[in-house]
Design a protein around this motif. Structure first.
Motif, short mmCIF file in Angstrom:
data_model
loop_
_atom_site.label_atom_id
_atom_site.label_comp_id
_atom_site.label_asym_id
_atom_site.label_seq_id
_atom_site.Cartn_x
_atom_site.Cartn_y
_atom_site.Cartn_z
N HIS A 73 0.83 -1.20 0.00
CA HIS A 73 0.00 0.00 0.00
C HIS A 73 0.87 1.26 0.00
O HIS A 73 0.56 2.23 -0.69
N ASP A 74 1.97 1.23 0.75
CA ASP A 74 2.87 2.39 0.78
C ASP A 74 3.47 2.65 -0.60
O ASP A 74 3.61 3.80 -1.01
N ALA A 75 3.81 1.59 -1.31
CA ALA A 75 4.37 1.75 -2.66
C ALA A 75 3.32 2.31 -3.62
O ALA A 75 3.63 3.14 -4.47
N ILE A 76 2.07 1.86 -3.46
CA ILE A 76 0.99 2.41 -4.30
C ILE A 76 0.87 3.91 -4.07
O ILE A 76 0.78 4.69 -5.02
N GLU A 77 0.87 4.32 -2.82
CA GLU A 77 0.71 5.75 -2.50
C GLU A 77 1.89 6.57 -3.02
O GLU A 77 1.69 7.66 -3.56
N ALA A 78 3.10 6.07 -2.86
CA ALA A 78 4.28 6.80 -3.36
C ALA A 78 4.22 6.93 -4.88
O ALA A 78 4.50 8.00 -5.44
N HIS A 79 3.83 5.84 -5.54
CA HIS A 79 3.71 5.84 -7.01
C HIS A 79 2.65 6.84 -7.45
O HIS A 79 2.86 7.64 -8.36
N GLU A 80 1.52 6.80 -6.78
CA GLU A 80 0.40 7.69 -7.12
C GLU A 80 0.77 9.16 -6.88
O GLU A 80 0.45 10.03 -7.71
N ALA A 83 3.08 10.26 -9.71
CA ALA A 83 2.61 10.04 -11.08
C ALA A 83 2.01 11.29 -11.73
O ALA A 83 2.24 11.52 -12.93
N LEU A 84 1.26 12.07 -11.00
CA LEU A 84 0.61 13.23 -11.62
C LEU A 84 1.64 14.21 -12.19
O LEU A 84 1.52 14.64 -13.34
N GLY A 85 2.64 14.54 -11.41
CA GLY A 85 3.67 15.47 -11.88
C GLY A 85 4.40 14.95 -13.10
O GLY A 85 4.66 15.68 -14.06
N LEU A 118 15.98 17.90 -26.15
CA LEU A 118 16.77 16.86 -25.49
C LEU A 118 16.85 17.10 -23.99
O LEU A 118 16.65 16.17 -23.19
N MET A 119 17.11 18.32 -23.58
CA MET A 119 17.20 18.63 -22.14
C MET A 119 15.87 18.39 -21.44
O MET A 119 15.82 17.81 -20.35
N LEU A 120 14.77 18.82 -22.07
CA LEU A 120 13.45 18.59 -21.49
C LEU A 120 13.12 17.10 -21.42
O LEU A 120 12.54 16.63 -20.45
N ALA A 121 13.52 16.37 -22.46
CA ALA A 121 13.27 14.92 -22.48
C ALA A 121 14.08 14.21 -21.39
O ALA A 121 13.58 13.27 -20.78
N LEU A 122 15.28 14.65 -21.15
CA LEU A 122 16.08 14.05 -20.07
C LEU A 122 15.42 14.28 -18.72
O LEU A 122 15.35 13.36 -17.89
N ALA A 123 14.92 15.50 -18.50
CA ALA A 123 14.27 15.81 -17.23
C ALA A 123 12.98 15.00 -17.06
O ALA A 123 12.76 14.35 -16.03
N ALA A 124 12.12 15.02 -18.07
CA ALA A 124 10.85 14.30 -17.99
C ALA A 124 11.10 12.79 -17.93
O ALA A 124 10.41 12.06 -17.21
N GLY A 125 12.10 12.32 -18.68
CA GLY A 125 12.44 10.90 -18.67
C GLY A 125 12.93 10.44 -17.31
O GLY A 125 12.59 9.35 -16.85
N GLY A 126 13.74 11.27 -16.66
CA GLY A 126 14.19 10.93 -15.32
C GLY A 126 13.04 10.86 -14.34
O GLY A 126 12.96 9.95 -13.49
N TYR A 130 11.61 7.47 -12.46
CA TYR A 130 11.45 7.38 -11.01
C TYR A 130 10.05 6.84 -10.68
O TYR A 130 9.91 5.94 -9.83
N VAL A 131 9.04 7.36 -11.35
CA VAL A 131 7.67 6.90 -11.12
C VAL A 131 7.53 5.43 -11.50
O VAL A 131 6.87 4.66 -10.80
N ALA A 132 8.15 5.03 -12.59
CA ALA A 132 8.10 3.63 -13.02
C ALA A 132 8.77 2.73 -11.98
O ALA A 132 8.26 1.63 -11.68
#
Length: 167
Positions: A73-80, A83-85, A118-126, A130-132
């Motif tokens: 449950h804690d992992a679900i909450e952390a993931h959730e 995830a929005l951001g 590329l810079m934006l993709a690196l930031a969003a990809g990181g 993390y969310v994954a």
């Protein structure tokens, strides 16, 4: 197909779309290849589109798996919580990529635009990476830091001595 199945089937698409786009944008900058840059921007648009059903299926997926044995449950909450951001970041990245493709459809795509993407993709990809990782911890106790190997298969509320035997 349940929401959990849909969520699991699609959740890798934005992450890998960004990963391949980062590789493509890097290659495009190194080789001065505008075609590869445009294809990579297209991948970012696709990642931005696919993040929507991934995010929207998450709540229903949670409802399906939250009471299953071995699910944290804690992992679900952390993931959730994260995830929005990440979904917003990937969605905005897709919009920026689409804007670049539309804005420079008749002219040369500037290297500065490719580098910015590329810079934006690196930031969003990181962020989405993390969310994954947090999502993987939901049902994989072997990768959670807070779970001992002996606790794998122990029903919620049971002691570590009471292993789940599947019955």
């Amino acid at each position: 197909m349940t929401a959990a199945h849909l969520h699991l089937a699609l959740n890798h698409a934005p992450l890998f779309g960004i990963l391949f786009a980062v590789l493509g944008l890097t290659w495009a900058l190194a080789r001065k290849d505008e075609g590869i840059a445009r294809a990579s921007l297209g991948l970012l648009v696709l990642a931005g589109l696919l993040v929507l059903p991934v995010y929207l299926s998450g709540e229903n997926a949670e409802d399906i798996v939250e009471d299953q044995v071995g699910v944290s449950h804690d992992a679900i909450e952390a993931h959730e919580d994260a995830a929005l951001g990440a979904a917003v970041a990937v969605g905005l990245l897709g919009l920026v990529a689409l804007g670049l493709l539309i804005g420079f459809r008749r002219g040369a795509l500037p290297r500065s635009a490719t580098a910015t993407a590329l810079m934006l993709a690196l930031a969003a990809g990181g962020w989405i990476g993390y969310v994954a990782n947090l999502g993987g911890q939901i049902n994989h106790p072997e990768i959670r830091e807070d779970t001992s190997a002996s606790a794998v298969g122990v029903p919620r509320g049971a002691s570590e001595g009471e292993r789940y035997d599947g019955g």
